[in-house]
Design an enzyme around this catalytic site. Structure first.
Site, mmCIF file in Angstrom:
data_model
loop_
_atom_site.group_PDB
_atom_site.id
_atom_site.type_symbol
_atom_site.label_atom_id
_atom_site.label_comp_id
_atom_site.label_asym_id
_atom_site.label_seq_id
_atom_site.Cartn_x
_atom_site.Cartn_y
_atom_site.Cartn_z
ATOM 1 N N GLY A 195 -7.377 -6.268 7.825
ATOM 2 C CA GLY A 195 -7.627 -7.587 8.395
ATOM 3 C C GLY A 195 -7.395 -8.729 7.417
ATOM 4 N N CYS A 320 -4.816 -5.071 -7.796
ATOM 5 C CA CYS A 320 -5.730 -3.947 -7.982
ATOM 6 C C CYS A 320 -5.743 -3.479 -9.428
ATOM 7 C CB CYS A 320 -5.343 -2.792 -7.085
ATOM 8 S SG CYS A 320 -5.156 -3.307 -5.394
HETATM 9 N N1 PMP Z 1 -1.855 -0.914 0.610
HETATM 10 C C1 PMP Z 1 -1.188 -2.024 0.282
HETATM 11 C C2 PMP Z 1 0.303 -2.050 0.408
HETATM 12 C C3 PMP Z 1 -1.872 -3.160 -0.180
HETATM 13 O O1 PMP Z 1 -1.191 -4.247 -0.497
HETATM 14 C C4 PMP Z 1 -3.289 -3.107 -0.290
HETATM 15 C C5 PMP Z 1 -4.098 -4.274 -0.809
HETATM 16 N N2 PMP Z 1 -3.494 -5.475 -0.982
HETATM 17 C C6 PMP Z 1 -3.944 -1.918 0.076
HETATM 18 C C7 PMP Z 1 -3.190 -0.846 0.513
HETATM 19 C C8 PMP Z 1 -5.438 -1.770 -0.033
HETATM 20 O O2 PMP Z 1 -6.086 -2.674 0.791
HETATM 21 P P1 PMP Z 1 -7.675 -2.874 0.697
HETATM 22 O O3 PMP Z 1 -7.948 -3.248 -0.736
HETATM 23 O O4 PMP Z 1 -7.924 -3.988 1.645
HETATM 24 O O5 PMP Z 1 -8.331 -1.622 1.085
#
Ligand code: PMP
Length: 383
Positions: A195, A320
């Site tokens: 989302g 991340c």
């Molecule tokens: N997959 C991709 C390609 C992403 O860009 C991201 C976060 N930007 C995620 C997974 C993980 O999303 P989340 O941190 O919202 O769980």
């Protein structure tokens, strides 16, 4: 200019969520009065998310985000596989929430094939076909990389997967809501969405699971989500996700077109004003609004800090890992010359950005790079 890490919450989304953080506090599983509205709101959100991706409502399962959806798809399909130990096919440029999940399967005995990518970050559908064998339980592939923006040839891979009766999961976190994404037309069996990547709340997401796909639960407990994902639902978050999906369904085409124009203005402007840039990812088959590059002879983080001081928020790689300052496996997989990945920067534009924002970046960035290069021991003839 860092919408690939997250997007701001739309006011309409916040407004839709608020009642469910207040008077509509009931548990959607309750049969009494308090459960009624939350239950209805949950099912309305499910229909909205399904409609955004052209799925059926009963094929949408809410999760705590993309990370959970990716983990669930990968571990849940592998656990349901008839062949043990299973074989899983993925690419060398996956998000950590895919990469680490498949590595866990590998430690538990699964065989994993990491497909290489070409210099634009594209996986070759032929390499997928060649990697499939009798034990292949799953193909999991990013739809578009958050780091290099390349949109993968998912429909071609899906055709191959179907011919071999192997389920295909895509991590569509960056595409759904930002690029028209039709899971039926693509022919995928599972798809992850989040989302907060399309102006909804953080901590919300969903996994699309095509009817008939064998998948065991990741979270066990109560009978929520048709018994496939236990735990009392994040009702306010899911309502927000549903509202964001409705807005995205109405706006995604126009959003993608507008951001593609801004993206090209940014890329061409940088190219014209700063020498020795290496743009990463595919030049055209890429996320709208996404420009990624390596800047020769400088550290990406230094550029970002100086841009931050000028009021520009950008990223040097995946958010991340940004605090770990690790070199990126995605950039490594492109086969960049050693050291070049240190100068990585990415700009991901969103609804709030304008042509004036792009022009401001084009004005302030060249002197920043010039200043850093003048001090850099990395430049040819540097000290
Ligand atoms: N997959 C991709 C390609 C992403 O860009 C991201 C976060 N930007 C995620 C997974 C993980 O999303 P989340 O941190 O919202 O769980």
């Amino acid at each position: 200019m860092d919408h690939a890490s997250t997007t701001p919450l739309r006011p309409e989304v916040l407004a839709a969520m608020l009642p469910f953080l207040g008077e509509e506090f009931g548990n959607p599983s309750s049969l009494h009065y308090f459960g009624r509205r939350p239950h209805e709101a949950l099912e309305q959100a499910r229909a909205s998310v399904a409609s955004l991706i052209n799925a059926k409502a009963e094929e949408v399962f809410f999760t705590s985000g993309a990370t959970e959806a990716n983990n669930w798809a990968i571990k849940g399909v592998a656990a349901a596989a008839r062949h043990r130990p299973a074989h899983v096919i993925t690419s060398a440029i996956e998000h950590y929430s895919v990469l680490h999940a498949v590595k866990t399967l590998q430690r538990q005995g699964a065989r994993v094939t990491f497909l290489p990518v070409d210099r634009y970050g594209l996986v070759s559908p032929r390499s997928v076909a060649e990697a499939i064998d009798d034990d292949t339980a799953l193909i999991t592939l990013t739809h578009a990389s958050n780091e290099i923006g390349t949109i993968e040839p998912v429909a071609e891979v899906a055709e191959i997967a179907r011919a071999h009766k192997v389920p295909l999961h895509i991590d569509a976190t960056q595409t759904i809501g930002n690029v028209p994404t039709d899971v039926a037309a693509l022919g995928v069996d599972l798809a992850t969405l989040a989302g907060h990547q399309f102006y909804g709340p953080k901590g919300t997401g969903a996994l699309f699971v095509r009817k008939g796909t064998r998948l065991l639960p990741l979270l066990e407990g109560g009978l929520q989500e048709s018994g496939r994902r236990a735990g009392t639902e994040n009702v306010a978050g899911i309502v927000g996700l549903g509202r964001a999906a409705e807005l995205a369904a109405a706006e995604v085409q126009q959003r993608a077109e507008r951001l593609s124009v801004l993206r090209d203005r940014l890329r061409e402007g940088l190219e014209a004003r700063i020498p020795d840039l290496a743009f990463t990812g595919h030049p055209t088959q890429r996320l709208p609004g996404h420009v990624s590059l390596c800047i020769h002879y400088v550290e990406g983080e230094s550029v970002l800090l100086m841009l931050d001081a000028k009021g520009i928020a950008a990223a040097s790689g995946s958010s991340c890992t940004s605090r770990a300052l690790k070199s990126s496996h995605v950039l490594e997989a492109l086969g960049l010359e050693p050291g070049l990945a240190n100068g990585s920067a990415m700009f991901s534009l969103g609804d709030g950005n304008t042509a004036e924002d792009v022009d401001y970046l084009l004005e302030v960035m060249p002197p920043i790079v010039e200043r850093l290069r003048a001090m850099s021991p990395l430049r040819p003839g540097g000290n």
